[in-house]
Design a protein around this motif. Structure first.
Motif, PDB file in Angstrom:
ATOM      1  N   GLU A   1       0.819  -1.213   0.000  1.00  0.00           N
ATOM      2  CA  GLU A   1       0.000   0.000   0.000  1.00  0.00           C
ATOM      3  C   GLU A   1       0.856   1.268   0.000  1.00  0.00           C
ATOM      4  OE1 GLU A   1      -2.829  -0.006   3.111  1.00  0.00           O
ATOM      5  OE2 GLU A   1      -3.891  -1.800   2.422  1.00  0.00           O
ATOM      6  N   ASN A   2       2.037   1.172   0.565  1.00  0.00           N
ATOM      7  CA  ASN A   2       2.881   2.367   0.688  1.00  0.00           C
ATOM      8  C   ASN A   2       3.998   2.399  -0.353  1.00  0.00           C
ATOM      9  OD1 ASN A   2       4.340   0.226   1.809  1.00  0.00           O
ATOM     10  ND2 ASN A   2       5.474   1.587   3.176  1.00  0.00           N
ATOM     11  N   MET A   3       3.841   1.632  -1.448  1.00  0.00           N
ATOM     12  CA  MET A   3       4.840   1.638  -2.516  1.00  0.00           C
ATOM     13  C   MET A   3       4.169   1.793  -3.873  1.00  0.00           C
ATOM     14  SD  MET A   3       7.545  -1.346  -1.443  1.00  0.00           S
ATOM     15  CE  MET A   3       8.308  -1.399   0.179  1.00  0.00           C
ATOM     16  N   ASN A   4       4.899   2.427  -4.797  1.00  0.00           N
ATOM     17  CA  ASN A   4       4.428   2.589  -6.163  1.00  0.00           C
ATOM     18  C   ASN A   4       5.558   2.260  -7.128  1.00  0.00           C
ATOM     19  OD1 ASN A   4       1.784   3.470  -5.700  1.00  0.00           O
ATOM     20  ND2 ASN A   4       2.471   5.596  -5.402  1.00  0.00           N
ATOM     21  N   ILE A   5       5.204   1.560  -8.219  1.00  0.00           N
ATOM     22  CA  ILE A   5       6.180   1.345  -9.289  1.00  0.00           C
ATOM     23  C   ILE A   5       6.129   2.550 -10.226  1.00  0.00           C
ATOM     24  CG2 ILE A   5       6.796  -0.075 -11.284  1.00  0.00           C
ATOM     25  CD1 ILE A   5       5.592  -2.480  -9.867  1.00  0.00           C
ATOM     26  N   ASN A   6       7.273   3.180 -10.425  1.00  0.00           N
ATOM     27  CA  ASN A   6       7.334   4.284 -11.384  1.00  0.00           C
ATOM     28  C   ASN A   6       7.450   3.745 -12.807  1.00  0.00           C
ATOM     29  OD1 ASN A   6       7.193   6.288  -9.416  1.00  0.00           O
ATOM     30  ND2 ASN A   6       9.398   6.240  -9.065  1.00  0.00           N
ATOM     31  N   ASN A   7       8.427   2.893 -13.023  1.00  0.00           N
ATOM     32  CA  ASN A   7       8.581   2.231 -14.320  1.00  0.00           C
ATOM     33  C   ASN A   7       9.637   1.137 -14.193  1.00  0.00           C
ATOM     34  OD1 ASN A   7      10.964   3.678 -14.229  1.00  0.00           O
ATOM     35  ND2 ASN A   7      10.930   4.214 -16.381  1.00  0.00           N
ATOM     36  N   ILE A   8       9.738   0.339 -15.251  1.00  0.00           N
ATOM     37  CA  ILE A   8      10.810  -0.642 -15.343  1.00  0.00           C
ATOM     38  C   ILE A   8      11.566  -0.329 -16.624  1.00  0.00           C
ATOM     39  CG2 ILE A   8      11.422  -3.077 -15.443  1.00  0.00           C
ATOM     40  CD1 ILE A   8       8.691  -3.697 -14.156  1.00  0.00           C
ATOM     41  N   GLU A   9      12.863  -0.095 -16.480  1.00  0.00           N
ATOM     42  CA  GLU A   9      13.690   0.269 -17.616  1.00  0.00           C
ATOM     43  C   GLU A   9      14.447  -0.953 -18.123  1.00  0.00           C
ATOM     44  OE1 GLU A   9      16.357   3.389 -16.624  1.00  0.00           O
ATOM     45  OE2 GLU A   9      14.799   4.762 -15.941  1.00  0.00           O
ATOM     46  N   ILE A  10      14.522  -1.047 -19.439  1.00  0.00           N
ATOM     47  CA  ILE A  10      15.366  -2.057 -20.088  1.00  0.00           C
ATOM     48  C   ILE A  10      16.421  -1.314 -20.896  1.00  0.00           C
ATOM     49  CG2 ILE A  10      15.483  -3.904 -21.808  1.00  0.00           C
ATOM     50  CD1 ILE A  10      12.581  -4.589 -21.102  1.00  0.00           C
ATOM     51  N   SER A  11      17.682  -1.636 -20.610  1.00  0.00           N
ATOM     52  CA  SER A  11      18.778  -1.067 -21.387  1.00  0.00           C
ATOM     53  C   SER A  11      19.592  -2.226 -21.933  1.00  0.00           C
ATOM     54  CB  SER A  11      19.668  -0.168 -20.509  1.00  0.00           C
ATOM     55  OG  SER A  11      18.924   0.924 -20.010  1.00  0.00           O
ATOM     56  N   ALA A  12      19.509  -2.419 -23.248  1.00  0.00           N
ATOM     57  CA  ALA A  12      20.226  -3.521 -23.896  1.00  0.00           C
ATOM     58  C   ALA A  12      21.501  -2.999 -24.535  1.00  0.00           C
ATOM     59  CB  ALA A  12      19.342  -4.175 -24.942  1.00  0.00           C
TER      60      ALA A  12
ATOM     61  N   LEU B   1      17.919  -4.674 -16.463  1.00  0.00           N
ATOM     62  CA  LEU B   1      16.538  -4.372 -16.067  1.00  0.00           C
ATOM     63  C   LEU B   1      16.587  -3.590 -14.756  1.00  0.00           C
ATOM     64  CD1 LEU B   1      16.513  -7.207 -17.695  1.00  0.00           C
ATOM     65  CD2 LEU B   1      14.166  -7.361 -16.852  1.00  0.00           C
ATOM     66  N   THR B   2      15.892  -2.459 -14.722  1.00  0.00           N
ATOM     67  CA  THR B   2      15.890  -1.601 -13.524  1.00  0.00           C
ATOM     68  C   THR B   2      14.460  -1.328 -13.098  1.00  0.00           C
ATOM     69  OG1 THR B   2      17.935  -0.526 -14.272  1.00  0.00           O
ATOM     70  CG2 THR B   2      16.669   0.579 -12.532  1.00  0.00           C
ATOM     71  N   LEU B   3      14.141  -1.757 -11.902  1.00  0.00           N
ATOM     72  CA  LEU B   3      12.840  -1.451 -11.303  1.00  0.00           C
ATOM     73  C   LEU B   3      12.973  -0.143 -10.536  1.00  0.00           C
ATOM     74  CD1 LEU B   3       9.962  -2.019 -10.192  1.00  0.00           C
ATOM     75  CD2 LEU B   3      11.056  -3.368  -8.378  1.00  0.00           C
ATOM     76  N   ASN B   4      12.285   0.888 -10.975  1.00  0.00           N
ATOM     77  CA  ASN B   4      12.264   2.179 -10.270  1.00  0.00           C
ATOM     78  C   ASN B   4      10.952   2.302  -9.515  1.00  0.00           C
ATOM     79  OD1 ASN B   4      14.771   3.309 -11.342  1.00  0.00           O
ATOM     80  ND2 ASN B   4      13.710   3.333 -13.313  1.00  0.00           N
ATOM     81  N   TYR B   5      11.066   2.453  -8.191  1.00  0.00           N
ATOM     82  CA  TYR B   5       9.849   2.542  -7.392  1.00  0.00           C
ATOM     83  C   TYR B   5      10.045   3.526  -6.255  1.00  0.00           C
ATOM     84  CZ  TYR B   5      12.223  -0.655  -4.104  1.00  0.00           C
ATOM     85  OH  TYR B   5      13.099  -1.248  -3.219  1.00  0.00           O
ATOM     86  N   GLU B   6       8.972   3.849  -5.578  1.00  0.00           N
ATOM     87  CA  GLU B   6       9.029   4.797  -4.461  1.00  0.00           C
ATOM     88  C   GLU B   6       8.298   4.248  -3.259  1.00  0.00           C
ATOM     89  OE1 GLU B   6       7.387   8.194  -6.391  1.00  0.00           O
ATOM     90  OE2 GLU B   6       5.307   7.647  -5.945  1.00  0.00           O
ATOM     91  N   ILE B   7       8.859   4.572  -2.105  1.00  0.00           N
ATOM     92  CA  ILE B   7       8.235   4.203  -0.827  1.00  0.00           C
ATOM     93  C   ILE B   7       7.592   5.458  -0.261  1.00  0.00           C
ATOM     94  CG2 ILE B   7       8.624   3.281   1.484  1.00  0.00           C
ATOM     95  CD1 ILE B   7      11.159   1.946   0.364  1.00  0.00           C
ATOM     96  N   ILE B   8       6.320   5.390   0.021  1.00  0.00           N
ATOM     97  CA  ILE B   8       5.574   6.550   0.521  1.00  0.00           C
ATOM     98  C   ILE B   8       5.484   6.459   2.038  1.00  0.00           C
ATOM     99  CG2 ILE B   8       3.396   7.823   0.401  1.00  0.00           C
ATOM    100  CD1 ILE B   8       2.973   6.468  -2.333  1.00  0.00           C
ATOM    101  N   GLY B   9       6.033   7.486   2.711  1.00  0.00           N
ATOM    102  CA  GLY B   9       6.080   7.476   4.169  1.00  0.00           C
ATOM    103  C   GLY B   9       4.755   7.852   4.807  1.00  0.00           C
ATOM    104  N   LYS B  10       4.784   7.892   6.134  1.00  0.00           N
ATOM    105  CA  LYS B  10       3.585   8.224   6.908  1.00  0.00           C
ATOM    106  C   LYS B  10       3.179   9.676   6.656  1.00  0.00           C
ATOM    107  CE  LYS B  10       5.028   5.076  10.636  1.00  0.00           C
ATOM    108  NZ  LYS B  10       6.378   4.779  10.099  1.00  0.00           N
ATOM    109  N   SER B  11       1.900   9.938   6.798  1.00  0.00           N
ATOM    110  CA  SER B  11       1.386  11.304   6.660  1.00  0.00           C
ATOM    111  C   SER B  11       1.774  12.109   7.902  1.00  0.00           C
ATOM    112  CB  SER B  11      -0.126  11.293   6.512  1.00  0.00           C
ATOM    113  OG  SER B  11      -0.737  10.860   7.728  1.00  0.00           O
ATOM    114  N   ASP B  12       1.657  13.444   7.794  1.00  0.00           N
ATOM    115  CA  ASP B  12       1.941  14.306   8.945  1.00  0.00           C
ATOM    116  C   ASP B  12       1.048  13.939  10.132  1.00  0.00           C
ATOM    117  OD1 ASP B  12       3.782  15.536   7.387  1.00  0.00           O
ATOM    118  OD2 ASP B  12       2.734  17.472   7.241  1.00  0.00           O
ATOM    119  N   GLU B  13      -0.203  13.659   9.846  1.00  0.00           N
ATOM    120  CA  GLU B  13      -1.144  13.327  10.918  1.00  0.00           C
ATOM    121  C   GLU B  13      -0.724  12.035  11.620  1.00  0.00           C
ATOM    122  OE1 GLU B  13      -2.870  16.064   8.122  1.00  0.00           O
ATOM    123  OE2 GLU B  13      -1.972  14.080   7.819  1.00  0.00           O
TER     124      GLU B  13
END
Length: 565
Positions: free
Chosen positions: A214-225, A331-343
Motif C-alpha cells: 500500500e505504501n509503494m508505487n512502481i514508477n517504471n521498469i527500464e530495459i537497457s540492452a 533491467l531496472t525497477l524504479n519505485y518509491e516508498i511513501i512514508g507516513k502522513s503528517d497526521e
C-alpha cells in the motif's frame, strides 16, 4: 632715600613672583577635551582620548605632577593609566612642561565596561609635589556618562537564529533494483540459465512486492540492452536492438503472469564504450592506461576498435574479461516508498513514539509551534536514540530561547559529547556570547563551518568585538535585533530602520532599538512611542532608559518622564 626703598621693594616683588610660581592651583575644565565627547562602550571597553593643557606660568619648574583618568559612578570607580609630567628643573625622563609657555599633552584610557558606568563621570586626578612638599590640585571633571548601546548584544543575541539538528525525513523515498541478463557473443537469445538467475528471481519478487504494498508505487521498469564495442557498428546495432526486443517480450510476459500493471521503457546501445571504459578503469589489466588513452584520443568507434586490437598484448584479456560483461540487458525497477502522513507521525509521536524512526520523530517536532510539545518529542528522541546528538542539541535551543542558559549549556555539552557537530559548535558560540565570553564564542564559531547560520552568528560576535562594519557585512539582509543593532552602531540608520520593520517576531528589544534609532535621528515620536511599547513588554527597560544617554535629550520631556517612573 629712593635707592634704599627700591631694594626692599624689589625683593618683595621677586618673592611674590616666586610664590606665584609655586602655586599650581585648580585647573579649569576648559583646558581639557575628550574624544569621543560622550564616552561609549565598544567591544566591552570604554576607550577615551584626553587632550589636556597646562596653561602659561602655571607649571612649577621643580614640580612633578601625576595625572590619572578616573571613571567614577555610585559605589565604584575605574582608573586608567597614569601619566607623569615634570618641571624644567627636574631631572627625569618624563614629559617636561615649560613654566613660561605651558604645554599640551595627550592621554589615552581604556576602561573595562560595567553596566553602572551608564551613570558616571570621568575625572582627571592630580598628584603633585615639589621636593618633599605636596601640592594640592583639585580633580577636574572632563566627561559625563557612558553610552552602552553596544552592550545590548548580550540581550539581542538571545533572539539570534540557532542551528537546528535537522531531520532527514523524506516522505517519498525513491528506490531502484537492478538485474542483468547476459548474452553470448553475437547472440540475442535469452538463455534459461540467465532467466533463472538469483538476480532475475529477486527482481521479479520485488516487482510483485512493490505492486502489492500500500505504501509503494512502481514508477517504471527500464530495459537497457547493450552490445560490446567489438564486431562493428552495423552488426552491433542489430544485435543490441534484438536483445532489447527479446528482453521486453520476456518482461511483458512475466508482468502479465504476475498481474502487474507497470510502464516499461526500453532502449538499446549499439556499442557500449562507456561501460567498456568504466570496466577497464576499475580493472588491473595490463596496459590499462594505454587503453584509456586510446579512448580519449579517438572518438570514431571503428578507429577505437582498430587501435585497441593493435595492442595485441592485452586484447585477449579484454576479450576474456571485459567484453563479455558488456553483452547484456539491464533491467531496472524504479519505485518509491511513501512514508507516513503528517497526521500519522504527529499522532505516533504523542502516543507511541517507538513506532517512528529517529528521522520521523525529529520531523514530528517541526509539525508544532508549541515549545512544550517540541520539548516532549525531543526528550523521547533522546530516550529512544541516545546516540543521536540532534535531539540534545534541539533541547538546548529550546532552553536557550526560553532564556535558561544553564539548561541550554547542559544540553549542548551532552550533544557535543555524542558528536561535536558544526551545529552544536555554533549554538555553543551564541550561548558564550550571551554569557559575555567573547573568547569562547570565537573558538566555538571557528568550528561551525558549513552551518547556514554561521554568517549571522559571526555578525553577533563582531558586534561584541566592536567591529561594526564587519558585522553589518556578515549580517547581510538578515532581519534580527542584532543585525539592526550593528547597523545603528555603524550609523547606517536607513538600513537599521528597514531591518527593524522586517523582524517577524518583534520583542521588547526590537522596540528599544527603534527608540534608540528614533532618538539618534531626531524622531521624537518614534523614540517615545517605541520606548513605551518596549517597556510594556519588559518593565525593566524603564530603569535602563532612565540612565541611557541615548535619551539624554528627553530628560525634560514629560512623556519620557512618565515612562521611566
Amino acid at each position: 632715600m629712593i635707592k634704599k626703598m627700591y631694594l626692599p621693594l624689589l625683593a618683595i616683588v621677586v618673592v611674590a613672583l616666586s610664590s606665584c610660581s609655586n602655586k599650581m592651583g585648580e585647573l579649569s575644565a576648559d583646558y581639557f577635551t575628550c574624544t569621543p565627547q560622550v564616552l561609549e562602550a565598544v567591544g566591552g571597553k570604554v576607550p577615551v582620548t584626553i587632550n589636556g593643557k597646562f596653561p602659561e606660568a602655571y607649571f612649577n619648574k621643580k614640580a612633578v605632577v601625576e595625572v590619572t583618568p578616573v571613571l567614577k559612578w555610585n559605589g565604584g570607580e575605574a582608573k586608567g593609566q597614569t601619566s607623569v609630567f615634570q618641571g624644567e628643573k627636574v631631572e627625569g625622563n618624563d614629559q617636561t612642561i615649560s613654566y613660561k609657555m605651558g604645554g599640551n599633552y595627550t592621554m589615552r584610557a581604556n576602561f573595562d565596561y560595567v553596566p553602572e558606568m551608564a551613570k558616571s563621570e570621568l575625572y582627571l586626578e592630580f598628584k603633585a609635589s615639589k621636593g618633599n612638599k605636596v601640592i594640592t590640585i583639585p580633580a577636574v571633571k572632563v566627561a559625563d556618562g557612558v553610552i552602552s548601546t553596544s552592550e545590548l548584544i548580550g540581550n539581542t543575541v538571545g533572539s539570534a537564529n540557532t542551528a537546528l539538528g535537522a531531520d532527514a525525513f523524506q516522505r517519498i523515498i525513491k528506490e531502484a533494483q537492478q538485474a542483468n541478463i547476459m548474452f553470448l557473443i553475437q547472440q540475442a537469445e535469452l538463455r534459461s540459465k540467465e532467466l533463472k538467475s538469483e538476480g532475475i528471481k529477486s527482481l521479479k519478487e520485488q516487482i510483485s512486492a512493490v505492486d502489492a504494498a500500500e505504501n509503494m508505487n512502481i514508477n517504471n521498469i527500464e530495459i537497457s540492452a547493450y552490445a560490446s564495442p567489438d564486431g562493428g557498428v552495423s552488426l552491433n546495432e542489430k544485435l543490441a536492438g534484438k536483445r532489447e526486443e527479446n528482453t521486453e517480450k520476456y518482461l511483458q510476459k512475466e508482468l502479465k503472469k504476475a498481474k502487474v500493471d507497470a510502464t516499461v521503457d526500453a532502449k538499446y546501445t549499439a556499442q557500449d564504450w562507456e561501460g567498456f571504459q568504466e570496466l577497464v578503469s576499475k580493472s588491473n589489466i595490463q596496459d590499462k592506461e594505454l587503453i584509456l588513452r586510446v579512448l580519449s584520443m579517438y572518438k570514431d568507434p571503428e578507429q577505437r576498435e582498430r587501435e585497441i586490437k593493435n595492442i595485441s598484448s592485452v586484447y585477449k584479456n579484454l576479450a576474456d574479461d571485459i567484453l563479455p560483461q558488456l553483452r547484456r540487458s539491464r533491467l531496472t525497477l524504479n519505485y518509491e516508498i511513501i512514508g507516513k502522513s503528517d497526521e500519522e507521525i504527529a499522532n505516533l509521536a504523542a502516543t507511541n513514539a517507538k513506532e517512528l524512526t529517529v528521522e520521523e520523530l525529529l520531523y514530528a517536532a517541526t509539525l508544532t509551534n508549541s515549545a512544550a510539545t517540541k520539548e516532549s518529542i525531543y526528550t523521547k528522541a533522546t530516550q529512544l536514540f541516545p546516540n543521536d546528538y540532534r535531539a540534545y542539541n534541539n533541547l538546548g535551543i529550546l532552553a536557550y530561547q526560553a532564556g535558561d542558559k544553564a539548561k541550554a549549556e547542559s544540553f549542548y555539552k551532552k550533544a557535543a559529547s555524542v558528536k561535536a557537530s558544526p551545529e552544536v559548535n555554533l549554538n555553543q558560540g551564541l550561548l558564550a556570547l550571551a554569557k559575555g565570553d567573547k573568547a569562547a564564542a570565537e573558538t566555538a564559531l571557528g568550528k561551525a563551518s558549513g552551518t547556514q547560520e554561521l554568517n549571522e552568528a559571526l555578525g553577533n560576535l563582531y558586534v561584541a568585538q566592536g567591529q561594526y562594519e564587519r558585522a553589518v557585512n556578515a549580517f547581510g539582509d538578515t532581519k534580527t535585533n542584532s543585525a539592526a543593532l550593528a547597523q545603528i552602531l555603524a550609523k547606517n540608520y536607513n538600513k537599521a530602520n528597514t531591518t527593524l520593520a522586517g523582524i517577524k517576531a518583534p520583542d521588547a528589544y526590537t522596540d528599544y532599538l527603534k527608540a534608540v534609532l528614533g532618538a539618534r535621528t531626531d524622531n521624537s515620536s518614534m523614540a517615545i512611542n517605541s520606548l513605551k511599547s518596549a517597556i510594556a513588554k519588559d518593565s525593566s527597560l524603564a530603569s535602563k532608559a532612565a540612565s541611557d544617554l541615548e535619551f539624554a535629550k528627553y530628560v525634560t520631556n514629560s512623556d519620557f518622564l512618565k515612562l521611566i517612573k
